[in-house]
Design a protein around this motif. Sequence first.
Motif, PDB file in Angstrom:
ATOM      1  N   HIS A  28      -0.451  15.306  -1.068  1.00 15.20           N
ATOM      2  CA  HIS A  28      -1.570  14.668  -1.694  1.00 15.20           C
ATOM      3  C   HIS A  28      -2.789  15.553  -1.717  1.00 15.20           C
ATOM      4  CE1 HIS A  28       1.325  11.985  -0.195  1.00 15.20           C
ATOM      5  NE2 HIS A  28       0.823  11.986   1.010  1.00 15.20           N
ATOM      6  N   LEU A  30      -6.592  14.460  -3.025  1.00 16.32           N
ATOM      7  CA  LEU A  30      -7.394  13.413  -3.618  1.00 16.32           C
ATOM      8  C   LEU A  30      -8.790  13.952  -3.826  1.00 16.32           C
ATOM      9  CD1 LEU A  30      -6.992  10.309  -4.217  1.00 16.32           C
ATOM     10  CD2 LEU A  30      -8.443   9.966  -2.226  1.00 16.32           C
ATOM     11  N   TRP A 187      -3.834  10.117  -7.732  1.00 17.76           N
ATOM     12  CA  TRP A 187      -3.255  11.293  -7.068  1.00 17.76           C
ATOM     13  C   TRP A 187      -3.324  12.483  -7.999  1.00 17.76           C
ATOM     14  CZ3 TRP A 187       2.567  12.624  -6.636  1.00 17.76           C
ATOM     15  CH2 TRP A 187       2.738  13.735  -5.795  1.00 17.76           C
ATOM     16  N   LEU A 216       0.570   7.431  -3.232  1.00  7.73           N
ATOM     17  CA  LEU A 216      -0.457   7.175  -2.228  1.00  7.73           C
ATOM     18  C   LEU A 216      -0.587   5.697  -1.900  1.00  7.73           C
ATOM     19  CD1 LEU A 216      -3.349   9.523  -3.446  1.00  7.73           C
ATOM     20  CD2 LEU A 216      -1.482  10.035  -1.872  1.00  7.73           C
ATOM     21  N   TRP A 220      -6.289   5.058   0.437  1.00 10.12           N
ATOM     22  CA  TRP A 220      -6.359   6.432   0.925  1.00 10.12           C
ATOM     23  C   TRP A 220      -7.460   6.528   1.973  1.00 10.12           C
ATOM     24  CZ3 TRP A 220      -4.216  11.276   0.721  1.00 10.12           C
ATOM     25  CH2 TRP A 220      -5.027  12.361   1.076  1.00 10.12           C
ATOM     26  N   HIS A 231      -2.352   7.085   4.250  1.00  8.99           N
ATOM     27  CA  HIS A 231      -2.306   6.287   3.026  1.00  8.99           C
ATOM     28  C   HIS A 231      -1.094   5.371   3.018  1.00  8.99           C
ATOM     29  CE1 HIS A 231       0.977   8.776   1.401  1.00  8.99           C
ATOM     30  NE2 HIS A 231       0.321   9.811   1.894  1.00  8.99           N
ATOM     31  N   CYS A 247       1.015  14.625   4.798  1.00  3.49           N
ATOM     32  CA  CYS A 247       0.166  13.452   4.973  1.00  3.49           C
ATOM     33  C   CYS A 247       0.886  12.372   5.775  1.00  3.49           C
ATOM     34  CB  CYS A 247      -0.291  12.916   3.628  1.00  3.49           C
ATOM     35  SG  CYS A 247      -1.602  13.906   2.890  1.00  3.49           S
TER      36      CYS A 247
END
Length: 347
Positions: A28, A30, A187, A216, A220, A231, A247
């Motif tokens: 990820h 973001l 994302w 996600l 988040w 997430h 993540c």
Amino acid sequence: MTKVGSAKRDVPIRPLEPAVPSSQPVCHRLRTRSRRLPMPAWAASKAARLLLAPFLAWAAASHSPAHAEPGLAHEVVGGSSEYVVRKGDSLTAIGARFGESVADIARLNGLEPRHALQPGQRIQIDNRHIVPETLDDGVLINLPQRMLFFFRDGKLSGAYPVGLGKPSWPTPAGNFKVVALRKDPTWDVPLSIQEEMRREGKAVLTRVAPGPDNPLGKYWIGLSMTGYGIHGTSAPPSVYHFQSHGCIRLHPDDVDTLFANMQIGTPGKIIYTPLLLAELPDGHIELEANPDIYHKQPAPWDALVRLAAQNGLTDRIDWQKARQVAKQQEGLARRIDRQAEVQAPAP
């Protein structure tokens, strides 16, 4: 989610909502407004930062104080319970929801790991986990354990199974703060993951809009570890596995609860402790052994022996039983004190 109440806890976990795993890769980037630290010229390009991020985080984590030898724990969460199978359930999905491996559930219930479940079937669950340490406030994640613990005012408020980075793309250890909170995130697919999609012959995505197909999930929680966050997920059965690109995944119900308790600046710590030793208030001694998934503690047994000696527990431990627990690496808290041998079974 594991709700908590006392030092030794038999706690129900919310019912599993069956889901079909997504085939999309899930790590990820973001877009947030968090401030970035200056970078050296050789890593200044966007492509270099994205491609080198996992390596740099991993290298930094190897020098992190989060890799210090563990202390003696004093709390266990989870317990024994019964789950009634719903349509579409699998042992993988149930294990992900409760924080117990498929192998352990199958062994406890006399099933084959790939056994097809029938609605109404009753499955016994044993998901006791040692709480590695207590924080004043914030989030504690133990990577080998695949568990996240949330503390408020020095007390455990929640315990959740998590999905983490695969061995080739590990989740880093270290201290962090929450720097971003986003509902219904978009994302922006990192270049490194786009390249992985290309190598694997998948459709190359550059952006995924909010919705049921977004890896996600609905929430988040961005961390000060640049590029990493906590997430939800579009693939709940992937929780309690090492499958992400670094993540931290939570079941949709659990991230909903955790997100509601997060604030910008909430502190946290990610540690790497495969072997956990606990002395509980009732005098029981428990050991939890988890696989050294990232190969970062080649001799955890030596640390365990030292920890027992430092706390005057050496003569109270059944070391044969302790070695068996350490060898099996079930990822569950098991009683190892000598008193357990002579105790009569509960009626």
